[in-house]
Design an enzyme around this catalytic site. Structure first.
Site, short mmCIF file in Angstrom:
data_model
loop_
_atom_site.label_atom_id
_atom_site.label_comp_id
_atom_site.label_asym_id
_atom_site.label_seq_id
_atom_site.Cartn_x
_atom_site.Cartn_y
_atom_site.Cartn_z
N ASN A 52 0.88 -1.18 0.00
CA ASN A 52 0.00 0.00 0.00
C ASN A 52 0.91 1.22 0.00
O ASN A 52 1.49 1.56 1.03
CB ASN A 52 -0.90 -0.02 1.25
CG ASN A 52 -1.68 1.27 1.39
OD1 ASN A 52 -1.90 1.99 0.41
ND2 ASN A 52 -2.14 1.56 2.61
N LYS A 57 0.19 4.26 -0.28
CA LYS A 57 -0.41 5.48 0.30
C LYS A 57 -0.16 6.68 -0.64
O LYS A 57 -0.13 6.51 -1.84
CB LYS A 57 0.12 5.74 1.71
CG LYS A 57 0.13 4.48 2.58
CD LYS A 57 0.31 4.79 4.03
CE LYS A 57 0.55 3.49 4.79
NZ LYS A 57 0.21 3.58 6.19
N HIS A 71 -9.48 1.32 4.65
CA HIS A 71 -8.21 1.48 5.36
C HIS A 71 -8.42 2.43 6.54
O HIS A 71 -9.21 3.37 6.45
CB HIS A 71 -7.14 2.03 4.40
CG HIS A 71 -5.77 1.97 4.98
ND1 HIS A 71 -5.31 2.91 5.88
CD2 HIS A 71 -4.77 1.07 4.82
CE1 HIS A 71 -4.07 2.58 6.24
NE2 HIS A 71 -3.72 1.47 5.62
N GLU A 73 -6.77 4.78 7.64
CA GLU A 73 -6.52 6.20 7.35
C GLU A 73 -7.74 6.82 6.65
O GLU A 73 -8.04 8.00 6.84
CB GLU A 73 -5.25 6.34 6.50
CG GLU A 73 -4.01 6.10 7.36
CD GLU A 73 -2.81 5.52 6.61
OE1 GLU A 73 -2.80 5.57 5.37
OE2 GLU A 73 -1.89 5.02 7.28
N GLU A 99 -5.74 -5.13 10.36
CA GLU A 99 -4.76 -4.08 10.61
C GLU A 99 -5.07 -3.37 11.93
O GLU A 99 -5.88 -2.42 11.95
CB GLU A 99 -4.79 -3.05 9.47
CG GLU A 99 -4.43 -3.64 8.12
CD GLU A 99 -3.74 -2.61 7.25
OE1 GLU A 99 -2.64 -2.92 6.76
OE2 GLU A 99 -4.26 -1.51 7.06
N GLY A 136 1.97 2.18 10.59
CA GLY A 136 2.88 3.30 10.42
C GLY A 136 3.54 3.75 11.72
O GLY A 136 4.14 4.81 11.79
N SER A 154 3.04 -2.31 10.27
CA SER A 154 4.49 -2.33 10.47
C SER A 154 5.12 -3.69 10.19
O SER A 154 6.11 -4.07 10.81
CB SER A 154 4.86 -1.84 11.87
OG SER A 154 4.36 -0.52 12.07
C1 PEP Z 1 -0.85 0.04 5.75
O1 PEP Z 1 -0.76 1.13 5.23
O2 PEP Z 1 -1.82 -0.69 5.50
C2 PEP Z 1 0.20 -0.41 6.67
C3 PEP Z 1 0.10 -1.57 7.25
O3 PEP Z 1 1.23 0.47 6.87
P1 PEP Z 1 2.63 0.15 7.61
O4 PEP Z 1 3.13 -1.16 7.05
O5 PEP Z 1 3.52 1.30 7.24
O6 PEP Z 1 2.35 0.06 9.06
#
Ligand code: PEP
Length: 256
Positions: free
Chosen positions: A13, A15, A98, A100, A170, A176, A216
């Protein structure tokens, strides 16, 4: 082992990252590194990079996804993109719900549900994200939150349609932040999600659905997370912006 019957999927992803020249560079670097992957490799990129990504990945094992789509077919929705607009240019996957989007853009389970149905109708494979906030985990209501999201986000989605969906667990506190859920925490919730699906759709269907962990995940922790029975892949943010790191995660998924 039911894990063997499921498709492992590693999806990046990106972003809101990468200009077009930067996207080209990253995709070109990635192609040789993931060409022998034993799992599905997906890159979900900003709208402005979709055509570039589709073009550059033709004839490769990399599939392209968008990071969102609207639920209407067309109309007065300034700034939005429909599912048909995505399929028309060769996009196969779309990330929906997501955290975000939920946090910054007012996305709700109701709009995620509408977007999921619209995506399926257009022939896209939705990667639907669910996850608890830190305080929800601390209050001991993780399972309640996740069950509610699954029930609402997939309301009205048939068992046949569900087979084209991917679920990404998630935990919001891990996205992040550099704080990864432990492999046991990831397994516990991914297994719980499968249990919810089993109640809604039956065990045979639930056993075939790919459930990813995201939060992460990186080159250092991917192997342990992906070795878990109910963790069938990863949705990768930060680490998907580095070709070598992404390829290490793809290798880890290949080994399972
Ligand atoms: C994501 O954007 O879905 C995500 C898991 O980000 P990160 O791996 O940076 O935590």
């Amino acid at each position: 082992m039911k894990k063997d019957i499921r498709r492992a999927i590693i999806a990046g992803n990106w972003k809101m990252n990468k200009t077009r020249p930067e996207a080209k560079e990253l995709i070109e670097a990635m192609k040789p590194l993931v060409k022998d992957a034993g799992c599905e490799v997906v890159i979900c990129v900003p709208y402005t990079n979709l055509e570039t990504a589709v073009e550059l990945t033709k004839g490769t094992n990399i599939r392209v996804g968008a990071e969102n789509c609207h639920f209407a077919k067309s109309g007065a929705y300034t700034g939005e993109i429909s599912a048909d607009m995505l399929t028309e240019i060769g996009v196969e996957y779309v990330v929906l719900g997501h955290s975000e989007r939920r946090q910054y853009f007012g996305e709700t389970d109701e709009t995620v549900n509408k977007r999921t149905k619209a995506a399926l109708e257009a022939g896209l494979k939705p990667i639907v994200c669910v996850g608890e906030l830190l305080w929800e985990r601390e209050c001991g209501i993780t399972e309640e939150v996740i069950a509610r999201q699954i029930k609402l986000d997939f309301f009205g989605v048939t068992a046949d349609e569900l087979k084209n969906c991917v679920i990404a667990y998630e935990p919001v506190w891990a996205i992040g932040t550099g704080k990864t859920a432990t492999a046991d925490q990831a397994e516990e919730v991914c297994g719980f999600i499968r249990g919810v699906l089993s109640k809604l759709y039956g065990k045979d269907v639930a056993d075939t659905i790919t459930i990813q962990y995201g939060g992460s995940m990186n080159a250092g922790n991917a192997s342990e997370l992906l070795s878990k029975e109910n963790v069938d892949g990863g949705l990768i943010g930060g680490a998907s912006l580095k070709a070598n790191d992404f390829a290490i995660i793809v290798d880890a998924a290949t080994k399972g």
